[in-house]
Design an enzyme around this catalytic site. Sequence first.
Site, PDB file in Angstrom:
ATOM      1  N   ASN A  12      -2.742   8.517  -3.635  1.00 56.32           N
ATOM      2  CA  ASN A  12      -1.956   8.523  -2.392  1.00 56.32           C
ATOM      3  C   ASN A  12      -0.538   8.077  -2.745  1.00 56.32           C
ATOM      4  OD1 ASN A  12      -0.795   8.123   0.080  1.00 56.32           O
ATOM      5  ND2 ASN A  12      -2.142   6.455   0.715  1.00 56.32           N
ATOM      6  N   LYS A  14       1.950   7.935  -0.876  1.00 55.24           N
ATOM      7  CA  LYS A  14       2.635   7.320   0.269  1.00 55.24           C
ATOM      8  C   LYS A  14       4.039   7.943   0.390  1.00 55.24           C
ATOM      9  CE  LYS A  14      -0.333   3.388  -0.278  1.00 55.24           C
ATOM     10  NZ  LYS A  14      -0.600   1.986  -0.084  1.00 55.24           N
ATOM     11  N   HIS A  97      -5.646   5.732   7.369  1.00 55.14           N
ATOM     12  CA  HIS A  97      -5.117   4.753   6.419  1.00 55.14           C
ATOM     13  C   HIS A  97      -4.603   3.534   7.192  1.00 55.14           C
ATOM     14  CE1 HIS A  97      -2.737   2.858   3.315  1.00 55.14           C
ATOM     15  NE2 HIS A  97      -3.430   3.569   2.439  1.00 55.14           N
ATOM     16  N   GLU A  99      -2.061   1.822   6.867  1.00 53.43           N
ATOM     17  CA  GLU A  99      -0.626   1.867   7.198  1.00 53.43           C
ATOM     18  C   GLU A  99      -0.387   2.723   8.442  1.00 53.43           C
ATOM     19  OE1 GLU A  99       0.666   2.969   3.244  1.00 53.43           O
ATOM     20  OE2 GLU A  99      -0.033   1.001   2.545  1.00 53.43           O
ATOM     21  N   GLU A 169     -10.635   0.188   1.968  1.00 50.27           N
ATOM     22  CA  GLU A 169      -9.349  -0.328   1.506  1.00 50.27           C
ATOM     23  C   GLU A 169      -9.038  -1.633   2.235  1.00 50.27           C
ATOM     24  OE1 GLU A 169      -6.714   2.958  -0.393  1.00 50.27           O
ATOM     25  OE2 GLU A 169      -6.139   2.633   1.675  1.00 50.27           O
ATOM     26  N   GLY A 175      -1.317  -2.817  -2.332  1.00 48.61           N
ATOM     27  CA  GLY A 175       0.055  -3.042  -2.785  1.00 48.61           C
ATOM     28  C   GLY A 175       0.382  -4.498  -3.072  1.00 48.61           C
ATOM     29  N   SER A 214      -4.896  -1.979  -5.008  1.00 42.07           N
ATOM     30  CA  SER A 214      -4.448  -2.520  -6.302  1.00 42.07           C
ATOM     31  C   SER A 214      -5.368  -2.125  -7.462  1.00 42.07           C
ATOM     32  CB  SER A 214      -4.285  -4.040  -6.223  1.00 42.07           C
ATOM     33  OG  SER A 214      -3.270  -4.381  -5.279  1.00 42.07           O
TER      34      SER A 214
HETATM   35  P1  13P Z   1      -2.253   0.387  -3.930  1.00 40.52           P
HETATM   36  O1  13P Z   1      -3.096   1.040  -4.984  1.00 40.52           O
HETATM   37  O2  13P Z   1      -0.776   0.502  -4.176  1.00 40.52           O
HETATM   38  O3  13P Z   1      -2.697  -1.024  -3.661  1.00 40.52           O
HETATM   39  O4  13P Z   1      -2.508   1.215  -2.571  1.00 40.52           O
HETATM   40  C1  13P Z   1      -3.797   1.473  -2.162  1.00 40.52           C
HETATM   41  C2  13P Z   1      -3.744   2.440  -1.046  1.00 40.52           C
HETATM   42  O5  13P Z   1      -3.378   2.098   0.071  1.00 40.52           O
HETATM   43  C3  13P Z   1      -4.134   3.821  -1.329  1.00 40.52           C
HETATM   44  O6  13P Z   1      -4.285   4.555  -0.144  1.00 40.52           O
END
Ligand code: 13P
Length: 253
Positions: A12, A14, A97, A99, A169, A175, A214
């Site tokens: 992803n 983002k 997601h 976010e 997640e 992140g 992560s």
């Molecule tokens: P990270 O791997 O940067 O922690 O992000 C995970 C994520 O939200 C993937 O959709």
Amino acid sequence: MSVTRRGLVAGNWKMHGSRAANASLVAGVRAALPAGADCVLCPPAVYLADVAAALAGSSIGLGAQDVSPEAAQGAYTGEWSGAMLRDVGCSHVIVGHSERRARHGESDALVARKTAAALAAGLVPIVCVGETLEERDAGATAAVVGRQLEAVLAGCGVEAFRSAVLAYEPVWAIGTGRTATPEQAQEIHALLRGLIRARDAIIGGSVRVLYGGSVKASNARELFAMPDIDGGLIGGASLKADEFTAIVAAVPG
Ligand code: 13P
């Protein structure tokens, strides 16, 4: 992961990238990807057609990061349908997601509608669930992820998970560099699979449950070795071809 389920790793991106950066990232992933790996790249929507062209002739899937809940074309400014995603070459789409839930107020019910729209368009939805740190500290993890999953089961039926993929997640691990331990992740993966199994034993046994938060090349192997972790949804580490392909290579089998 179980030997009966095939591992999957989705990247992803983002809101990262540029035409130039994407071209070199895709070239790097294509060059280093282990043969036979099941892997999907999810760039920002404006780059989907570009990335589709760059992936031509490879076995790498293309995924979007969101989809409209509306099936038909219409007056929905800023949205795109599952049919449009198929039209530009997508095979997968991320829905729910954290976010999107946090920044755009996406409810459990909307996530269920988006999952249904994706399935109706012939896309594989990657349905995300996960708790915040406050929810974990309050002992509410099982209730939160259970509620998020049950909304999709109620809206789409357990049959959705014949093709849909689930992703756990934990928000506190996204992140942050703070990965869930393999044991913490396994506990929730088993719980999620159990909720699906309670409705349909076969689908519960076959649904793929990815871990995200992560994941790096250095911790992927121990996560993917857990019995109910079937691969990963990778954020930051999917922006580096060598790191991402090393994570793909950590899938057992
Ligand atoms: P990270 O791997 O940067 O922690 O992000 C995970 C994520 O939200 C993937 O959709």
